[in-house]
Motif scaffolding. Sequence first.
Motif, PDB file in Angstrom:
ATOM      1  N   GLY A   8      44.722  26.350  35.665  1.00 48.08           N
ATOM      2  CA  GLY A   8      45.005  27.633  36.190  1.00 48.08           C
ATOM      3  C   GLY A   8      46.294  28.164  35.651  1.00 48.08           C
ATOM      4  N   ILE A   9      46.593  28.178  34.475  1.00 47.40           N
ATOM      5  CA  ILE A   9      47.672  28.847  34.482  1.00 47.40           C
ATOM      6  C   ILE A   9      47.079  29.337  33.125  1.00 47.40           C
ATOM      7  CG2 ILE A   9      49.932  28.561  32.606  1.00 47.40           C
ATOM      8  CD1 ILE A   9      50.670  26.559  34.730  1.00 47.40           C
ATOM      9  N   THR A  10      46.351  28.339  32.235  1.00 51.32           N
ATOM     10  CA  THR A  10      45.565  28.406  31.044  1.00 51.32           C
ATOM     11  C   THR A  10      45.070  30.672  31.304  1.00 51.32           C
ATOM     12  OG1 THR A  10      45.881  26.437  30.151  1.00 51.32           O
ATOM     13  CG2 THR A  10      44.159  27.963  29.136  1.00 51.32           C
ATOM     14  N   VAL A  11      44.131  29.921  32.546  1.00 43.57           N
ATOM     15  CA  VAL A  11      43.089  31.313  32.412  1.00 43.57           C
ATOM     16  C   VAL A  11      43.642  32.181  33.027  1.00 43.57           C
ATOM     17  CG1 VAL A  11      40.868  31.584  34.638  1.00 43.57           C
ATOM     18  CG2 VAL A  11      41.218  29.685  34.022  1.00 43.57           C
ATOM     19  N   ARG A  12      44.987  32.068  34.106  1.00 41.29           N
ATOM     20  CA  ARG A  12      46.075  33.685  34.260  1.00 41.29           C
ATOM     21  C   ARG A  12      46.263  34.289  33.357  1.00 41.29           C
ATOM     22  NH1 ARG A  12      47.870  29.860  37.476  1.00 41.29           N
ATOM     23  NH2 ARG A  12      47.399  29.748  39.842  1.00 41.29           N
ATOM     24  N   ALA A  13      46.177  33.212  31.852  1.00 39.39           N
ATOM     25  CA  ALA A  13      46.631  33.729  30.561  1.00 39.39           C
ATOM     26  C   ALA A  13      45.462  34.405  29.474  1.00 39.39           C
ATOM     27  CB  ALA A  13      47.202  32.397  29.748  1.00 39.39           C
ATOM     28  N   VAL A  14      44.723  34.620  29.963  1.00 38.80           N
ATOM     29  CA  VAL A  14      42.808  35.322  29.778  1.00 38.80           C
ATOM     30  C   VAL A  14      43.710  36.345  30.277  1.00 38.80           C
ATOM     31  CG1 VAL A  14      40.880  35.418  29.017  1.00 38.80           C
ATOM     32  CG2 VAL A  14      41.777  33.217  29.900  1.00 38.80           C
ATOM     33  N   PRO A  15      43.222  37.770  28.888  1.00 40.33           N
ATOM     34  CA  PRO A  15      43.372  39.028  29.223  1.00 40.33           C
ATOM     35  C   PRO A  15      42.216  39.736  30.350  1.00 40.33           C
ATOM     36  CG  PRO A  15      44.287  38.400  27.115  1.00 40.33           C
ATOM     37  CD  PRO A  15      43.303  37.100  27.195  1.00 40.33           C
ATOM     38  N   GLU A  16      42.988  40.541  30.768  1.00 39.70           N
ATOM     39  CA  GLU A  16      41.790  41.373  31.007  1.00 39.70           C
ATOM     40  C   GLU A  16      41.112  42.232  30.162  1.00 39.70           C
ATOM     41  OE1 GLU A  16      41.556  45.545  33.631  1.00 39.70           O
ATOM     42  OE2 GLU A  16      43.208  44.596  34.096  1.00 39.70           O
ATOM     43  N   THR A  21      36.343  30.608  26.835  1.00 42.60           N
ATOM     44  CA  THR A  21      35.333  29.204  26.277  1.00 42.60           C
ATOM     45  C   THR A  21      36.117  27.951  27.553  1.00 42.60           C
ATOM     46  OG1 THR A  21      35.497  28.105  25.058  1.00 42.60           O
ATOM     47  CG2 THR A  21      34.312  29.931  24.491  1.00 42.60           C
ATOM     48  N   TYR A  22      35.041  27.787  27.992  1.00 50.11           N
ATOM     49  CA  TYR A  22      35.810  26.109  28.822  1.00 50.11           C
ATOM     50  C   TYR A  22      36.092  25.369  28.072  1.00 50.11           C
ATOM     51  CZ  TYR A  22      32.344  27.756  32.783  1.00 50.11           C
ATOM     52  OH  TYR A  22      31.507  28.492  33.990  1.00 50.11           O
ATOM     53  N   GLY A  23      35.589  25.576  26.692  1.00 48.58           N
ATOM     54  CA  GLY A  23      36.113  24.669  25.825  1.00 48.58           C
ATOM     55  C   GLY A  23      37.760  25.050  24.877  1.00 48.58           C
ATOM     56  N   GLN A  24      37.833  26.868  25.128  1.00 47.41           N
ATOM     57  CA  GLN A  24      38.551  27.192  25.258  1.00 47.41           C
ATOM     58  C   GLN A  24      40.314  26.606  25.768  1.00 47.41           C
ATOM     59  OE1 GLN A  24      38.059  31.321  24.256  1.00 47.41           O
ATOM     60  NE2 GLN A  24      40.416  31.141  23.827  1.00 47.41           N
ATOM     61  N   ILE A  25      39.498  26.505  26.644  1.00 47.44           N
ATOM     62  CA  ILE A  25      40.468  26.531  28.223  1.00 47.44           C
ATOM     63  C   ILE A  25      41.138  25.002  28.045  1.00 47.44           C
ATOM     64  CG2 ILE A  25      41.216  26.395  30.728  1.00 47.44           C
ATOM     65  CD1 ILE A  25      40.760  29.404  29.861  1.00 47.44           C
ATOM     66  N   ALA A  26      40.144  24.082  28.113  1.00 45.22           N
ATOM     67  CA  ALA A  26      40.377  22.116  27.442  1.00 45.22           C
ATOM     68  C   ALA A  26      41.538  22.773  26.750  1.00 45.22           C
ATOM     69  CB  ALA A  26      39.398  21.656  27.189  1.00 45.22           C
ATOM     70  N   LEU A  27      40.656  22.849  25.531  1.00 48.85           N
ATOM     71  CA  LEU A  27      41.968  22.787  23.780  1.00 48.85           C
ATOM     72  C   LEU A  27      43.022  22.987  23.932  1.00 48.85           C
ATOM     73  CD1 LEU A  27      42.304  21.735  21.003  1.00 48.85           C
ATOM     74  CD2 LEU A  27      41.543  24.376  20.289  1.00 48.85           C
ATOM     75  N   ARG A  36      34.416  19.932  30.815  1.00 51.26           N
ATOM     76  CA  ARG A  36      33.497  20.211  32.166  1.00 51.26           C
ATOM     77  C   ARG A  36      34.030  20.295  33.399  1.00 51.26           C
ATOM     78  NH1 ARG A  36      28.206  17.238  31.410  1.00 51.26           N
ATOM     79  NH2 ARG A  36      27.318  17.811  29.593  1.00 51.26           N
ATOM     80  N   GLN A  37      35.222  19.577  33.110  1.00 52.36           N
ATOM     81  CA  GLN A  37      36.585  19.617  33.755  1.00 52.36           C
ATOM     82  C   GLN A  37      37.441  20.784  34.087  1.00 52.36           C
ATOM     83  OE1 GLN A  37      35.176  16.238  35.665  1.00 52.36           O
ATOM     84  NE2 GLN A  37      38.083  16.792  35.912  1.00 52.36           N
ATOM     85  N   VAL A  38      37.265  21.240  33.143  1.00 56.48           N
ATOM     86  CA  VAL A  38      37.391  22.967  33.472  1.00 56.48           C
ATOM     87  C   VAL A  38      36.458  23.833  34.430  1.00 56.48           C
ATOM     88  CG1 VAL A  38      38.002  25.463  32.165  1.00 56.48           C
ATOM     89  CG2 VAL A  38      38.839  23.585  30.885  1.00 56.48           C
ATOM     90  N   GLY A  39      35.120  23.240  34.519  1.00 53.26           N
ATOM     91  CA  GLY A  39      34.210  23.854  34.859  1.00 53.26           C
ATOM     92  C   GLY A  39      35.032  23.561  36.552  1.00 53.26           C
ATOM     93  N   TYR A  40      34.902  22.721  36.451  1.00 52.28           N
ATOM     94  CA  TYR A  40      34.472  21.879  38.112  1.00 52.28           C
ATOM     95  C   TYR A  40      36.164  21.937  38.105  1.00 52.28           C
ATOM     96  CZ  TYR A  40      35.191  18.409  41.381  1.00 52.28           C
ATOM     97  OH  TYR A  40      35.348  17.338  42.471  1.00 52.28           O
ATOM     98  N   ALA A  41      37.403  22.256  38.394  1.00 52.45           N
ATOM     99  CA  ALA A  41      38.104  22.843  38.544  1.00 52.45           C
ATOM    100  C   ALA A  41      38.326  24.386  39.061  1.00 52.45           C
ATOM    101  CB  ALA A  41      39.582  22.906  37.582  1.00 52.45           C
ATOM    102  N   VAL A  55      35.736  33.257  32.024  1.00 60.12           N
ATOM    103  CA  VAL A  55      35.586  31.913  31.475  1.00 60.12           C
ATOM    104  C   VAL A  55      33.937  31.557  31.524  1.00 60.12           C
ATOM    105  CG1 VAL A  55      35.715  29.343  31.428  1.00 60.12           C
ATOM    106  CG2 VAL A  55      37.403  31.006  32.715  1.00 60.12           C
ATOM    107  N   VAL A  56      33.549  31.616  30.119  1.00 61.05           N
ATOM    108  CA  VAL A  56      31.654  31.417  29.696  1.00 61.05           C
ATOM    109  C   VAL A  56      31.612  30.291  29.501  1.00 61.05           C
ATOM    110  CG1 VAL A  56      31.975  34.121  30.236  1.00 61.05           C
ATOM    111  CG2 VAL A  56      32.088  33.299  27.899  1.00 61.05           C
ATOM    112  N   ASN A  57      30.253  30.030  28.703  1.00 61.33           N
ATOM    113  CA  ASN A  57      29.618  28.580  27.928  1.00 61.33           C
ATOM    114  C   ASN A  57      30.716  29.001  26.699  1.00 61.33           C
ATOM    115  OD1 ASN A  57      27.296  30.318  26.947  1.00 61.33           O
ATOM    116  ND2 ASN A  57      26.302  28.637  28.412  1.00 61.33           N
ATOM    117  N   SER A  58      30.120  28.330  25.652  1.00 63.23           N
ATOM    118  CA  SER A  58      30.321  28.173  24.469  1.00 63.23           C
ATOM    119  C   SER A  58      29.430  29.522  23.689  1.00 63.23           C
ATOM    120  CB  SER A  58      30.094  27.124  23.615  1.00 63.23           C
ATOM    121  OG  SER A  58      29.181  26.995  23.382  1.00 63.23           O
ATOM    122  N   GLN A  59      28.525  29.711  24.305  1.00 62.76           N
ATOM    123  CA  GLN A  59      27.929  30.548  23.847  1.00 62.76           C
ATOM    124  C   GLN A  59      28.036  32.064  23.982  1.00 62.76           C
ATOM    125  OE1 GLN A  59      25.216  28.235  24.101  1.00 62.76           O
ATOM    126  NE2 GLN A  59      25.976  26.665  22.278  1.00 62.76           N
TER     127      GLN A  59
END
Length: 117
Positions: A8-16, A21-27, A36-41, A55-59
């Motif tokens: 939640g904190i990390t996704v809120r940090a993604v600038p408008e 990516t899901y992987g970037q958020i997880a990292l 996958r857990q990011v997507g689930y959340a 948030v989008v997939n790796s491609q």
Amino acid sequence: MDFYKRVGITVRAVPEGKVATYGQIALLCGKPKNARQVGYALNRGLAGEVPAHRVVNSQGYLTGAASFEHPDLQRMLLEEEEVLVSAEGRADMKRDGWKNTLEDALRLKEMFEREGI
């Protein structure tokens, strides 16, 4: 769960106007293999009120359509933020991908520590 709070904190940090990516958020949450857990959340609302449309997939594909009220809502929200999305449903990662910095990562880590998560 602490991981979901971190998401939640990390996704809120993604600038408008940017996508991550899901992987970037997880990292950035300290769990690089938990994309996958990011997507689930995000799908289940476990990360709280967040701009999940960024948030989008790796491609760069918009794969979260099932998580939104309308299948095109993610695209519409991104286009409102001037993110380029192709006809195939792919965000332009070179132009609109969030290129987080080391400072961003350290700031997030500090926030996690302050929150005790």
